[in-house]
Every structure is written in structure tokens, then in C-alpha cells.
Enzyme design. Structure first.
Site, mmCIF file in Angstrom:
data_model
loop_
_atom_site.group_PDB
_atom_site.id
_atom_site.type_symbol
_atom_site.label_atom_id
_atom_site.label_comp_id
_atom_site.label_asym_id
_atom_site.label_seq_id
_atom_site.Cartn_x
_atom_site.Cartn_y
_atom_site.Cartn_z
ATOM 1 N N ASN A 154 0.861 -1.183 0.000
ATOM 2 C CA ASN A 154 0.000 0.000 0.000
ATOM 3 C C ASN A 154 0.897 1.234 0.000
ATOM 4 O O ASN A 154 1.498 1.558 1.020
ATOM 5 C CB ASN A 154 -0.890 -0.023 1.255
ATOM 6 C CG ASN A 154 -1.704 1.244 1.406
ATOM 7 O OD1 ASN A 154 -1.836 2.028 0.465
ATOM 8 N ND2 ASN A 154 -2.258 1.455 2.607
ATOM 9 N N LYS A 210 0.074 4.235 -0.272
ATOM 10 C CA LYS A 210 -0.609 5.403 0.316
ATOM 11 C C LYS A 210 -0.447 6.624 -0.603
ATOM 12 O O LYS A 210 -0.348 6.475 -1.818
ATOM 13 C CB LYS A 210 -0.085 5.677 1.725
ATOM 14 C CG LYS A 210 -0.057 4.428 2.604
ATOM 15 C CD LYS A 210 0.101 4.721 4.059
ATOM 16 C CE LYS A 210 0.271 3.434 4.823
ATOM 17 N NZ LYS A 210 0.194 3.589 6.250
ATOM 18 N N HIS A 236 -9.550 0.952 5.325
ATOM 19 C CA HIS A 236 -8.250 1.221 5.952
ATOM 20 C C HIS A 236 -8.448 2.215 7.096
ATOM 21 O O HIS A 236 -9.236 3.153 6.989
ATOM 22 C CB HIS A 236 -7.277 1.784 4.905
ATOM 23 C CG HIS A 236 -5.860 1.780 5.369
ATOM 24 N ND1 HIS A 236 -5.375 2.712 6.248
ATOM 25 C CD2 HIS A 236 -4.825 0.948 5.090
ATOM 26 C CE1 HIS A 236 -4.090 2.460 6.492
ATOM 27 N NE2 HIS A 236 -3.739 1.386 5.806
ATOM 28 N N GLU A 275 -6.777 4.645 8.057
ATOM 29 C CA GLU A 275 -6.545 6.061 7.721
ATOM 30 C C GLU A 275 -7.791 6.657 7.077
ATOM 31 O O GLU A 275 -8.085 7.837 7.252
ATOM 32 C CB GLU A 275 -5.306 6.184 6.812
ATOM 33 C CG GLU A 275 -4.033 5.948 7.607
ATOM 34 C CD GLU A 275 -2.851 5.453 6.790
ATOM 35 O OE1 GLU A 275 -2.888 5.513 5.552
ATOM 36 O OE2 GLU A 275 -1.882 4.986 7.420
ATOM 37 N N GLU A 295 -5.360 -5.014 10.826
ATOM 38 C CA GLU A 295 -4.375 -3.951 11.002
ATOM 39 C C GLU A 295 -4.683 -3.173 12.282
ATOM 40 O O GLU A 295 -5.489 -2.218 12.253
ATOM 41 C CB GLU A 295 -4.429 -2.985 9.819
ATOM 42 C CG GLU A 295 -4.129 -3.624 8.489
ATOM 43 C CD GLU A 295 -3.502 -2.617 7.532
ATOM 44 O OE1 GLU A 295 -2.421 -2.921 7.015
ATOM 45 O OE2 GLU A 295 -4.078 -1.537 7.324
ATOM 46 N N GLY A 351 2.266 2.339 10.791
ATOM 47 C CA GLY A 351 3.190 3.461 10.606
ATOM 48 C C GLY A 351 3.908 3.894 11.875
ATOM 49 O O GLY A 351 4.528 4.953 11.909
ATOM 50 N N SER A 397 3.403 -1.936 10.450
ATOM 51 C CA SER A 397 4.849 -1.881 10.655
ATOM 52 C C SER A 397 5.564 -3.185 10.280
ATOM 53 O O SER A 397 6.530 -3.588 10.954
ATOM 54 C CB SER A 397 5.172 -1.478 12.102
ATOM 55 O OG SER A 397 4.670 -0.181 12.365
#
Ligand code: PEP
Length: 251
Positions: free
Chosen positions: A9, A11, A94, A96, A164, A170, A210
Site C-alpha cells: 500500500n 498510500k 483502511h 486512515e 491492522e 506506521g 509496521s
């Protein structure tokens, strides 16, 4: 036996020139790795060019988001039917998107249904926040995200899922292999409850948060974990290739 998946991904990273350069750096090496499905998810603006570079290889293409309608007056949006003409997968739910764009389980569900309707395969992400884990609610949150996202979906055949945990994305603070395995087992249990054993056993469920070339081995050696959704480390050609190689070695 489920074939593992490693999905990158990217991003909101890479210009068109950077995206094509990155693909060229890893494409030949990724293409030769057998026994693992490789998926690249660049930004929308690079999908066509990356797709062209991947044509004829074993590397598959995905997008990072889509709208929940197939077309219409939604300025700036990209629909599942537009995507299905150029790629096979789309990341949905996701954290985010949930955190910065207010996406709820209900909206994720509308997107999932539109995606299946357009013959795109969703990579559905679920995962708890740190405070939800610390207050013992992780299990409940993840279960309800799974059920909420799949509400009204008769048969999620082909679905790929990613567990996730938000606190691991991250941050450099990955879950342990055992922790991720336990939660993924629980997600598989939820799929079994909703759809029966066959769907539960065939659905690939990835870990994300991560993941690096140093820790991928800890995840892909777990019974329930079928690969990884990789963010930051998928932007480094050598590291991403190493992650894929190590995942193939497990098979
Ligand atoms: C992700 O983007 O889904 C992700 C897991 O990111 P990272 O690997 O950078 O934590």
C-alpha cells in the site's frame, strides 16, 4: 492450502515518475517469486502506467479506495466500475480512511457491496485502536467491523482481509506474531459464523502494521496469517522484494 498474499500500500506517496521508477526497480525480481500472490497498490494517478508495466507479469494491481456508487455526480471520486477496468483489487476500510475521512462501517459496507458488484476484489481492513485494546474491547470492535462491513453480502468469495491494529500502523510498533494470529483466528471465526466453514477456510487474512523485512518471518510462520499488507516498507524496492521472498519461503 491458502496461497499467501503480500500487498504493498503506497498510500499518498510517489509521483507518476517515482511510481514507474519504483515498479521498474522491483518488477523482475518480484515476478520470479512463486508461491505467493504479489499485489501493488499505487495512487490512482499511477494505476494505468503501473498496470502497463505489470502487464504479462505475475504481479497484480490494486487501488487504495473507491466510491460506493458506480457513477454519478460525485466530483473528484473514483468508482468501482472505473477501477475494475484497470485493476483487480481495492483496499477498503483502511484505518486512515476511517480516521481522517470519517468512514464508518456502514460506508465501508456500501463500498464493499459496490466493489463485489463491479467484479473488483476488496482487501477489507479491520483493526482496533490502542484505547480499545487497552480497555479490553479489541475483540468486540474487530468482530463488529467484520460483520458491519459484510452486512448484506451473500457470499464474499475471493475476499482478502487484513487485520491492522491501528496502533501498529506506521508506528514501528508491530503486533507480535502470536497477538496477530489470535485476532486473525477470531476474524476467521466471525467469517465462519457468518458464512460457514468453506468461506472461512478459503479467505486469506493478512496482518498489517509496521511489517518490515526484519519481522515478516514472525507473521508468515503463524498458522492463521496468510501474508501481509505492507505500507512504508513497500516503498523500498529491496525491502519489499525481501518481504515477498521470505513469505514464499514459508510455502
Ligand atoms: C498500511 O498502510 O496498511 C500499513 C500497515 O502501513 P505500515 O506498514 O507503514 O505500518
Amino acid at each position: 492450502m491458502r496461497t499467501p498474499v503480500i500487498a504493498g500500500n503506497w498510500k499518498m506517496n510517489t509521483t507518476l515518475a517515482e511510481a514507474t521508477a519504483l515498479v521498474k526497480q522491483m518488477k523482475d525480481r518480484l515476478d520470479t517469486i512463486k508461491g505467493v500472490e504479489k499485489i501493488l497498490c499505487p495512487p490512482f494517478i499511477s494505476l494505468a502506467a503501473v498496470g502497463e508495466l505489470l502487464r504479462g507479469t505475475s504481479i497484480r494491481l490494486g487501488a487504495q479506495n473507491c466510491h460506493h456508487e458506480l457513477k454519478g455526480a460525485y466530483t473528484g471520486e473514483v468508482s468501482p466500475s472505473m477501477l475494475s477496468a484497470m485493476c483487480e483489487f481495492v483496499i477498503l476500510g483502511h484505518s486512515e480512511r476511517r480516521q481522517y475521512f470519517g468512514e464508518t462501517d456502514e460506508l465501508v459496507n456500501r463500498k464493499i457491496r459496490a466493489t463485489f458488484g463491479a467484479n473488483l476484489i476488496p482487501i477489507l481492513c479491520v483493526g482496533e485502536k490502542l484505547e480499545e485494546r487497552q480497555s479490553g474491547r479489541a475483540e468486540k470492535v474487530v468482530r463488529s467491523q467484520v460483520a458491519g462491513a459484510l452486512d448484506g453480502v451473500d457470499s464474499p468469495r475471493g475476499l482478502v482481509m487484513a487485520y491492522e491494529p491501528v496502533w501498529a500502523i506506521g508506528t514501528g510498533m508491530a503486533a507480535t506474531g502470536e497477538e496477530a494470529n489470535l485476532t486473525i483466528n477470531l476474524i476467521r471465526g466471525e467469517l465462519r459464523r457468518l458464512y460457514g466453514a468453506e468461506i472461512a477456510l478459503e479467505t486469506r487474512i493478512l496482518y498489517g502494521g509496521s511489517v518490515t523485512a526484519n519481522n515478516i518471518g514472525e507473521f508468515v510462520t503463524q498458522q492463521e496469517i496468510d501474508g501481509a499488507l505492507v505500507g512504508g516498507a513497500s516503498l523500498k524496492a529491496d525491502e519489499f522484494v525481501s518481504i515477498v521472498e521470505q513469505s514464499a519461503a514459508r510455502t
